[in-house]
Design a protein around this motif. Sequence first.
Motif, mmCIF file in Angstrom:
data_model
loop_
_atom_site.group_PDB
_atom_site.id
_atom_site.type_symbol
_atom_site.label_atom_id
_atom_site.label_comp_id
_atom_site.label_asym_id
_atom_site.label_seq_id
_atom_site.Cartn_x
_atom_site.Cartn_y
_atom_site.Cartn_z
ATOM 1 N N GLU A 242 -18.376 10.062 -2.675
ATOM 2 C CA GLU A 242 -18.286 9.371 -3.965
ATOM 3 C C GLU A 242 -19.573 9.583 -4.765
ATOM 4 O O GLU A 242 -19.539 9.826 -5.978
ATOM 5 N N VAL A 243 -20.708 9.511 -4.086
ATOM 6 C CA VAL A 243 -21.993 9.730 -4.754
ATOM 7 C C VAL A 243 -22.082 11.163 -5.295
ATOM 8 O O VAL A 243 -22.571 11.387 -6.408
ATOM 9 N N GLU A 244 -21.600 12.135 -4.514
ATOM 10 C CA GLU A 244 -21.628 13.520 -4.981
ATOM 11 C C GLU A 244 -20.786 13.696 -6.250
ATOM 12 O O GLU A 244 -21.172 14.415 -7.166
ATOM 13 N N VAL A 245 -19.651 13.022 -6.318
ATOM 14 C CA VAL A 245 -18.809 13.076 -7.520
ATOM 15 C C VAL A 245 -19.546 12.446 -8.695
ATOM 16 O O VAL A 245 -19.561 12.991 -9.805
ATOM 17 N N TRP A 246 -20.162 11.280 -8.459
ATOM 18 C CA TRP A 246 -20.920 10.611 -9.528
ATOM 19 C C TRP A 246 -22.043 11.512 -10.047
ATOM 20 O O TRP A 246 -22.236 11.639 -11.254
ATOM 21 N N VAL A 373 -25.203 1.968 9.319
ATOM 22 C CA VAL A 373 -24.770 1.617 7.957
ATOM 23 C C VAL A 373 -25.973 1.465 7.032
ATOM 24 O O VAL A 373 -25.981 1.977 5.902
ATOM 25 N N PHE A 374 -27.013 0.776 7.504
ATOM 26 C CA PHE A 374 -28.209 0.586 6.685
ATOM 27 C C PHE A 374 -28.844 1.914 6.297
ATOM 28 O O PHE A 374 -29.160 2.155 5.124
ATOM 29 N N SER A 375 -29.035 2.802 7.277
ATOM 30 C CA SER A 375 -29.702 4.081 7.001
ATOM 31 C C SER A 375 -28.856 4.969 6.090
ATOM 32 O O SER A 375 -29.386 5.659 5.209
ATOM 33 N N GLU A 376 -27.533 4.949 6.276
ATOM 34 C CA GLU A 376 -26.650 5.750 5.434
ATOM 35 C C GLU A 376 -26.651 5.249 3.991
ATOM 36 O O GLU A 376 -26.765 6.037 3.048
ATOM 37 N N LEU A 377 -26.508 3.948 3.816
ATOM 38 C CA LEU A 377 -26.500 3.384 2.468
ATOM 39 C C LEU A 377 -27.831 3.644 1.765
ATOM 40 O O LEU A 377 -27.858 3.973 0.571
ATOM 41 N N LEU A 378 -28.923 3.501 2.490
ATOM 42 C CA LEU A 378 -30.239 3.787 1.919
ATOM 43 C C LEU A 378 -30.325 5.239 1.464
ATOM 44 O O LEU A 378 -30.799 5.536 0.358
ATOM 45 N N SER A 379 -29.833 6.155 2.305
ATOM 46 C CA SER A 379 -29.860 7.586 1.976
ATOM 47 C C SER A 379 -29.064 7.876 0.706
ATOM 48 O O SER A 379 -29.538 8.569 -0.199
ATOM 49 N N HIS A 380 -27.849 7.335 0.610
ATOM 50 C CA HIS A 380 -26.998 7.607 -0.546
ATOM 51 C C HIS A 380 -27.556 6.984 -1.828
ATOM 52 O O HIS A 380 -27.516 7.603 -2.888
ATOM 53 N N LEU A 381 -28.076 5.773 -1.712
ATOM 54 C CA LEU A 381 -28.661 5.114 -2.888
ATOM 55 C C LEU A 381 -29.894 5.860 -3.373
ATOM 56 O O LEU A 381 -30.108 5.997 -4.589
ATOM 57 N N LEU A 382 -30.705 6.337 -2.434
ATOM 58 C CA LEU A 382 -31.891 7.117 -2.802
ATOM 59 C C LEU A 382 -31.498 8.394 -3.540
ATOM 60 O O LEU A 382 -32.091 8.743 -4.574
ATOM 61 N N PHE A 383 -30.503 9.091 -3.020
ATOM 62 C CA PHE A 383 -30.074 10.346 -3.637
ATOM 63 C C PHE A 383 -29.540 10.110 -5.049
ATOM 64 O O PHE A 383 -29.919 10.807 -5.992
ATOM 65 N N PHE A 384 -28.680 9.111 -5.179
ATOM 66 C CA PHE A 384 -28.111 8.827 -6.499
ATOM 67 C C PHE A 384 -29.196 8.367 -7.472
ATOM 68 O O PHE A 384 -29.293 8.865 -8.599
ATOM 69 N N GLY A 385 -30.036 7.424 -7.026
ATOM 70 C CA GLY A 385 -31.081 6.892 -7.897
ATOM 71 C C GLY A 385 -32.084 7.948 -8.328
ATOM 72 O O GLY A 385 -32.424 8.048 -9.515
ATOM 73 N N LEU A 386 -32.567 8.734 -7.364
ATOM 74 C CA LEU A 386 -33.550 9.774 -7.685
ATOM 75 C C LEU A 386 -32.948 10.864 -8.571
ATOM 76 O O LEU A 386 -33.623 11.391 -9.468
ATOM 77 N N SER A 387 -31.694 11.218 -8.322
ATOM 78 C CA SER A 387 -31.031 12.241 -9.139
ATOM 79 C C SER A 387 -30.944 11.802 -10.597
ATOM 80 O O SER A 387 -31.295 12.550 -11.519
ATOM 81 N N ILE A 401 -34.270 18.349 -5.336
ATOM 82 C CA ILE A 401 -35.519 17.638 -5.022
ATOM 83 C C ILE A 401 -35.192 16.227 -4.524
ATOM 84 O O ILE A 401 -35.781 15.752 -3.543
ATOM 85 N N ALA A 402 -34.252 15.566 -5.185
ATOM 86 C CA ALA A 402 -33.810 14.247 -4.727
ATOM 87 C C ALA A 402 -33.215 14.330 -3.326
ATOM 88 O O ALA A 402 -33.390 13.428 -2.498
ATOM 89 N N HIS A 403 -32.502 15.417 -3.058
ATOM 90 C CA HIS A 403 -31.919 15.669 -1.729
ATOM 91 C C HIS A 403 -33.009 15.732 -0.664
ATOM 92 O O HIS A 403 -32.888 15.121 0.415
ATOM 93 N N LEU A 404 -34.094 16.446 -0.941
ATOM 94 C CA LEU A 404 -35.203 16.558 0.008
ATOM 95 C C LEU A 404 -35.890 15.208 0.222
ATOM 96 O O LEU A 404 -36.111 14.792 1.365
ATOM 97 N N LEU A 405 -36.214 14.521 -0.864
ATOM 98 C CA LEU A 405 -36.928 13.247 -0.762
ATOM 99 C C LEU A 405 -36.118 12.209 0.001
ATOM 100 O O LEU A 405 -36.652 11.453 0.817
ATOM 101 N N ARG A 406 -34.817 12.212 -0.253
ATOM 102 C CA ARG A 406 -33.966 11.232 0.413
ATOM 103 C C ARG A 406 -33.991 11.431 1.923
ATOM 104 O O ARG A 406 -34.024 10.457 2.690
ATOM 105 N N TYR A 407 -33.996 12.687 2.404
ATOM 106 C CA TYR A 407 -33.933 12.919 3.840
ATOM 107 C C TYR A 407 -35.284 12.772 4.526
ATOM 108 O O TYR A 407 -35.332 12.504 5.731
ATOM 109 N N VAL A 408 -36.377 12.916 3.780
ATOM 110 C CA VAL A 408 -37.690 12.612 4.348
ATOM 111 C C VAL A 408 -37.760 11.125 4.679
ATOM 112 O O VAL A 408 -38.183 10.722 5.777
#
Length: 426
Positions: A242-246, A373-387, A401-408
Motif C-alpha cells: 500500500e505504501v509503494e502505491v501511495w 509488527v512494531f519494526s515493520e510499521l516503523l520501516s513503512h512509516l519511515l519510507f513513506f515519510g522520508l519519500s 535514499i529514503a529506502h536506504l535510510l529506512r533500512y539502516v
Amino acid sequence: MKLPKFISQNLLLKMTSLNAVVIIIRLIIGFFLQREISGIVSKTQYAQIGNFRNLIAQLSSFTSFGVFNGIVKYVSEHKNNNKELQKLFSTTTVFILIGSITAFLILFFGADFFSEKYFGSSTYAYLIKITAVVVPFISIQRVFNGFVSGLSLYKKFSKIELFAYLISSGLMIIFLYQKQFEGVIFAIAITPIIQVIVMLFVMVQIFKEYVKVKEIELKIPYAKPLLAFTLMSFASTIILNEVEVWVRNSVEKKLGGDEAGIWTGLLLLSKNYMVFINAILTLYVLPRFAQISDRIEFTKELGKIYKTILPLFACGMLLIYVFRFFIIDIQFKDDYSAMAPLFKWQLLGDFVRLASLILASQFLAKKMVYAFVFSELLSHLLFFGLSILLVDSLGLKAIPIAHLLRYVVYFAVVLFLVLRHFNRDK
C-alpha cells in the motif's frame, strides 16, 4: 550436474547455487519481458503495472489470511506428525475460504474504485473483476508454497517456480502483443492459476503423503497460533505494498508519470534479485531459526548465514552497479537512462535490507508478534515519510535514499529487539 564438494556439503550453499540457476534464468527472461513491455506501454502505464503487481501481492497475503510463514514454521516442526498437519490444513482451509470470499466481494463490487486507484481510470474495472475471480488460486498458491518451503523441498520449489514462470512469461508476451497494456494486466492476473496447476502436477503425490484431503474439516484448531502470523503478514505485505502505491502515485502527481515509471522499473529490478534471498529465507533461514532456542547456537548460525550470503550478494550488487547502463539498455526499449543515478542508493538499501531480513526472520521463527509488527510499521512509516519529505528537494533520487535510510534504522531496531529477546530468556 554434480555440485562441487565444498558446496554439496554445505546445505545453504547448495540451495543457493541451485536457486541461483533458476533466478538467473528468470532474470534473463525478465529482462526480455520488461524490454518488450517498455517498448509498447508508456512510462505512466509501466507505473500502473507496478501498482497492479502491488495489488496481487496484497491479495496473496489477504486471501490466505497471511499464514504463509506460519505454515512454513509448523510444517517444518510437525513434518513427521500427520495428525498435527491435518489440524493445520483444516484451519488453513477455513482461512482460505473466508479470505477468498471476502476479497472476491470487495474487488468485484468495488471494481470501479480499485480501477481508479491503481490505473487512474474506471476503464479497467473489468480487469479488477477478472482478478476477483482468480483470488482463490492466489490463496491456494500461497499455501502450497508454504507447504513446500516448510518441508525444505528446495529442488521441487525451484522446479515449480521455473516451470510456472516460463509458462506465464510466454502467455504475457502473447497477450502483450495482442492487447498491449491490458494484455499485461490480464497475464499478471491469471498467473496464479498457472502456478497452482504446475504445483499440483509436481507436488500432488508428496502432498498426499502428509495430508489426507478427505479428512480436512472446517475447523480451526490452529486459529490462535496462525492468527499471530496473519497480523504479522498484514503489517508487512499489505502495508508495504500500500505504501509503494501511495509513493508511486505521489511521484506521479509531483514529478510526472515518466518519473513514476522510472522508479517502478528500478523497483522491479530490485524485486527480481530479491526473489533469490526470499527463497533462501523461506526454505532455509526460517525453518532453521525455528529449531534454535539457544543464543550461542543462534549466533553461530547467523554468522554462518551472513558469511555465506552477504559476500555473494555484495559481489552481485557490485556487478549490477558496474553494468547499470548496460542493464538499463537491455531491459528497456524506451529511454530509462534517468534510472542510472538511482542505482547506488537502491543497491545499498537492498544490501542493508538483506542483512536486516535475515536477522528479522527470528521474529517469525519465534512468533515475536509485537516486535515484528512494531519494526515493520516503523520501516513503512519511515519510507513513506522520508519519500514525501525529500522528494520536493531531491527529486526522484529521494525515493531510493529514503529506502536506504529506512533500512539502516530498521536494522538497528531489529538487532536491539533480537538481543533483548535472548537476554529475557536467560
